[in-house]
Design a protein around this motif. Sequence first.
Motif, PDB file in Angstrom:
ATOM      1  N   VAL A   1       0.839  -1.204   0.000  1.00 53.26           N
ATOM      2  CA  VAL A   1       0.000   0.000   0.000  1.00 53.26           C
ATOM      3  C   VAL A   1       0.876   1.257   0.000  1.00 53.26           C
ATOM      4  O   VAL A   1       0.565   2.256  -0.665  1.00 53.26           O
ATOM      5  N   GLN A   2       1.964   1.189   0.735  1.00 52.18           N
ATOM      6  CA  GLN A   2       2.906   2.305   0.776  1.00 52.18           C
ATOM      7  C   GLN A   2       3.385   2.656  -0.626  1.00 52.18           C
ATOM      8  O   GLN A   2       3.530   3.832  -0.986  1.00 52.18           O
ATOM      9  N   GLY A   3       3.615   1.646  -1.444  1.00 50.75           N
ATOM     10  CA  GLY A   3       4.101   1.879  -2.798  1.00 50.75           C
ATOM     11  C   GLY A   3       3.112   2.625  -3.672  1.00 50.75           C
ATOM     12  O   GLY A   3       3.513   3.346  -4.597  1.00 50.75           O
ATOM     13  N   ILE A   4       1.802   2.464  -3.395  1.00 49.48           N
ATOM     14  CA  ILE A   4       0.795   3.197  -4.171  1.00 49.48           C
ATOM     15  C   ILE A   4       0.979   4.695  -3.972  1.00 49.48           C
ATOM     16  O   ILE A   4       0.949   5.484  -4.926  1.00 49.48           O
ATOM     17  N   GLY A   5       1.165   5.110  -2.729  1.00 49.52           N
ATOM     18  CA  GLY A   5       1.424   6.524  -2.461  1.00 49.52           C
ATOM     19  C   GLY A   5       2.743   6.989  -3.036  1.00 49.52           C
ATOM     20  O   GLY A   5       2.858   8.100  -3.563  1.00 49.52           O
ATOM     21  N   ALA A   6       3.760   6.136  -2.954  1.00 52.67           N
ATOM     22  CA  ALA A   6       5.077   6.501  -3.485  1.00 52.67           C
ATOM     23  C   ALA A   6       5.029   6.723  -4.987  1.00 52.67           C
ATOM     24  O   ALA A   6       5.712   7.613  -5.524  1.00 52.67           O
ATOM     25  N   GLY A   7       4.222   5.919  -5.690  1.00 56.28           N
ATOM     26  CA  GLY A   7       4.078   6.100  -7.132  1.00 56.28           C
ATOM     27  C   GLY A   7       3.525   7.469  -7.473  1.00 56.28           C
ATOM     28  O   GLY A   7       3.962   8.117  -8.428  1.00 56.28           O
ATOM     29  N   GLY A   8       2.544   7.938  -6.671  1.00 55.23           N
ATOM     30  CA  GLY A   8       1.989   9.262  -6.898  1.00 55.23           C
ATOM     31  C   GLY A   8       2.988  10.368  -6.645  1.00 55.23           C
ATOM     32  O   GLY A   8       3.094  11.330  -7.417  1.00 55.23           O
ATOM     33  N   LEU A   9       3.754  10.241  -5.571  1.00 58.68           N
ATOM     34  CA  LEU A   9       4.745  11.271  -5.251  1.00 58.68           C
ATOM     35  C   LEU A   9       5.824  11.352  -6.322  1.00 58.68           C
ATOM     36  O   LEU A   9       6.255  12.442  -6.713  1.00 58.68           O
ATOM     37  N   ALA A  10       6.261  10.198  -6.808  1.00 58.01           N
ATOM     38  CA  ALA A  10       7.316  10.173  -7.825  1.00 58.01           C
ATOM     39  C   ALA A  10       6.840  10.771  -9.144  1.00 58.01           C
ATOM     40  O   ALA A  10       7.555  11.556  -9.781  1.00 58.01           O
ATOM     41  N   ALA A  11       5.623  10.408  -9.557  1.00 59.41           N
ATOM     42  CA  ALA A  11       5.119  10.875 -10.849  1.00 59.41           C
ATOM     43  C   ALA A  11       4.682  12.326 -10.809  1.00 59.41           C
ATOM     44  O   ALA A  11       5.023  13.124 -11.694  1.00 59.41           O
ATOM     45  N   LEU A  12       3.938  12.703  -9.771  1.00 53.79           N
ATOM     46  CA  LEU A  12       3.317  14.020  -9.736  1.00 53.79           C
ATOM     47  C   LEU A  12       4.309  15.140  -9.464  1.00 53.79           C
ATOM     48  O   LEU A  12       4.113  16.271  -9.924  1.00 53.79           O
ATOM     49  N   SER A  13       5.374  14.865  -8.717  1.00 52.11           N
ATOM     50  CA  SER A  13       6.364  15.920  -8.468  1.00 52.11           C
ATOM     51  C   SER A  13       7.000  16.381  -9.775  1.00 52.11           C
ATOM     52  O   SER A  13       7.223  17.580  -9.982  1.00 52.11           O
ATOM     53  N   GLN A  14       7.271  15.442 -10.680  1.00 50.54           N
ATOM     54  CA  GLN A  14       7.863  15.800 -11.970  1.00 50.54           C
ATOM     55  C   GLN A  14       6.874  16.587 -12.829  1.00 50.54           C
ATOM     56  O   GLN A  14       7.237  17.546 -13.505  1.00 50.54           O
ATOM     57  N   VAL A  15       5.606  16.183 -12.797  1.00 51.11           N
ATOM     58  CA  VAL A  15       4.582  16.848 -13.603  1.00 51.11           C
ATOM     59  C   VAL A  15       4.340  18.264 -13.094  1.00 51.11           C
ATOM     60  O   VAL A  15       4.231  19.216 -13.879  1.00 51.11           O
ATOM     61  N   LEU A  16       4.246  18.431 -11.780  1.00 49.52           N
ATOM     62  CA  LEU A  16       4.008  19.747 -11.200  1.00 49.52           C
ATOM     63  C   LEU A  16       5.190  20.687 -11.453  1.00 49.52           C
ATOM     64  O   LEU A  16       5.004  21.889 -11.677  1.00 49.52           O
ATOM     65  N   MET A  17       6.398  20.157 -11.420  1.00 53.50           N
ATOM     66  CA  MET A  17       7.571  20.978 -11.748  1.00 53.50           C
ATOM     67  C   MET A  17       7.480  21.500 -13.180  1.00 53.50           C
ATOM     68  O   MET A  17       7.800  22.656 -13.453  1.00 53.50           O
ATOM     69  N   ALA A  18       7.042  20.642 -14.092  1.00 50.33           N
ATOM     70  CA  ALA A  18       6.946  21.042 -15.494  1.00 50.33           C
ATOM     71  C   ALA A  18       5.908  22.140 -15.697  1.00 50.33           C
ATOM     72  O   ALA A  18       5.985  22.917 -16.652  1.00 50.33           O
TER      73      ALA A  18
END
Length: 568
Positions: free
Chosen positions: A117-134
């Motif tokens: 379950v922890q990995g589900i949240g980690a996937g969001g943090l990894a993907a969304l941080s890059q998108v928000l930076m862009a």
Amino acid sequence: MSETLTAGTAPRMNHRQVLEALSGLLLGMFVSMLASTVVSSSLPVIIHDLDGNQAAFTWVVTATLLTTAISTPIWGKLADLTNRKVLYQLAIVIFVLATAAAGFSQTPEMLIGFRAVQGIGAGGLAALSQVLMADIISPRERGRYMGLFGAVMALATIGGPLLGGLITDAWGWRWNFFVALPVAVVALILVQATLHVPARAKKKTTIDYLGIILLSTAVSLLLVWVTNAGTTTTGDWWDLGNNDWWSLTTVLMVGGATLAALLFVIVELRSREPLVPLTLFRNRTFTLSVIASIATGIAMFGASVFLSQYMQLARGATPTEAGLMTIPMIAGLLVASVGVGTLVTRYGKWKPYLIVGAVLLIAGSYLLSTIHYDTNFAIVSVYMFLLGAGVGMTMQNLVLVVQNTTRPEEIGVASSGVTFFRSLGGTIGVSVMGAALAARVVDLVAQRKEDITAAIMGLGDQAQYWAQQLQTGSLPKVSAMPDTLRVVFEDIYANGISHSFLIAVPFAVLSLVAIVFLPNKPLTTMTTVERMQASEADLATVSVPEAMETLTATGSVRTVSAGNRNDG
């Protein structure tokens, strides 16, 4: 597309405004990294206390990586369809609650479940941080800010194992899972207060549920098979009976994974909103970056997992000492990430650094495959530094070059696509390396049976206790063994762990080849939002002349003109 800002474009954020907007993202990334790395140095102790074996050790790590990999493209797709800021906050909440729950685990199975379950949240943090930076920073300027992300990752990766070791030695390993909670609350508040992304047009959200199921099935079957193939049955839930490389189990699992993967491709080609748009692979930069990211993932995740195990099982280090001993690798990551990020922003060149990073990945992976339990630690430190520098030069920059060439409407799925394959590479890499390590240890224990027996017979009153401990199949606590027995097992685990690093070498070579053939396209100076606005403006300038030609051909222009004269 013109790089000139069009009328109506939001004013460009200055350096201070960017740093304020990034503060919540940086702290969110920090808390996710901290919650992961704080456990790494104490994982051998945790598995020992929960009576788990090497397969359980591998699955505690693999479960998180697996769900991270699977959920990353889902988060990325949602980022293109709905509110990215809310998604990022949701990812933090999922991650931290699952992390805290893991602290109450009583069995390896419970721990593996919460880590998934922890990995589900980690996937969001990894993907969304890059998108928000862009959304707020152009690719040309993003280099130095990605350096900040690298610095935060390095700080969490250095501080996490150290903090985890101290907590484990002082209060017990369960407190490692609770330490991230207060930091997560602050991260949520900061994201809400400081991150203001431009409003985006609302879209009708369609989720590719069948694609999610097929992708999860294909990846899960493959990893379960890799982890267990060639091992002996222990009766644990992750063992599947006859686990020979060539067996009915192998046929069913590999066949099932292949079938699910083929069906996934068919579904994605027919889906209106595919989870992973396969049209992205028409972009040469995306395809080659994906290939290169796989090797980066194997190096990054494999090293973080097995170097800590090497320090404790092959060099007799405590959890705190193991955290200190992995600092050279993190120093390499920190120096390379921050330094290269600054150079990319200053000069606009990115390809030479990626090539050097790939070379360092090859060198670091190969050299770590040569270490023994008594290798001079200064030499091991150099090897770790090289591997860390290779990861620091390649990891963030591969996402950067993809974002630079992808259509702004697909930034979310493209960024998460690279991150997905990096996570998938890391997941498969850790599984394969763990399986290779487990098989190697079994073979070496059989080969050193006489030495182990002689060491146990020489222990006197303690002989029966240690004989029983070794027969349980649980991961041993090597540092607590008597010297004569400890030296044998340190040699066995050092041999097994170093042997597993050889697996990363061919992937690192493949990564270098992919990077060499990457198109060397200059970095744009426009943010994703500005590119979308410019694209709309370009469409308008094309549409207006066409409309005028149509009006002229039908005589409508003359009528309008006459009307205007009459009105005047």
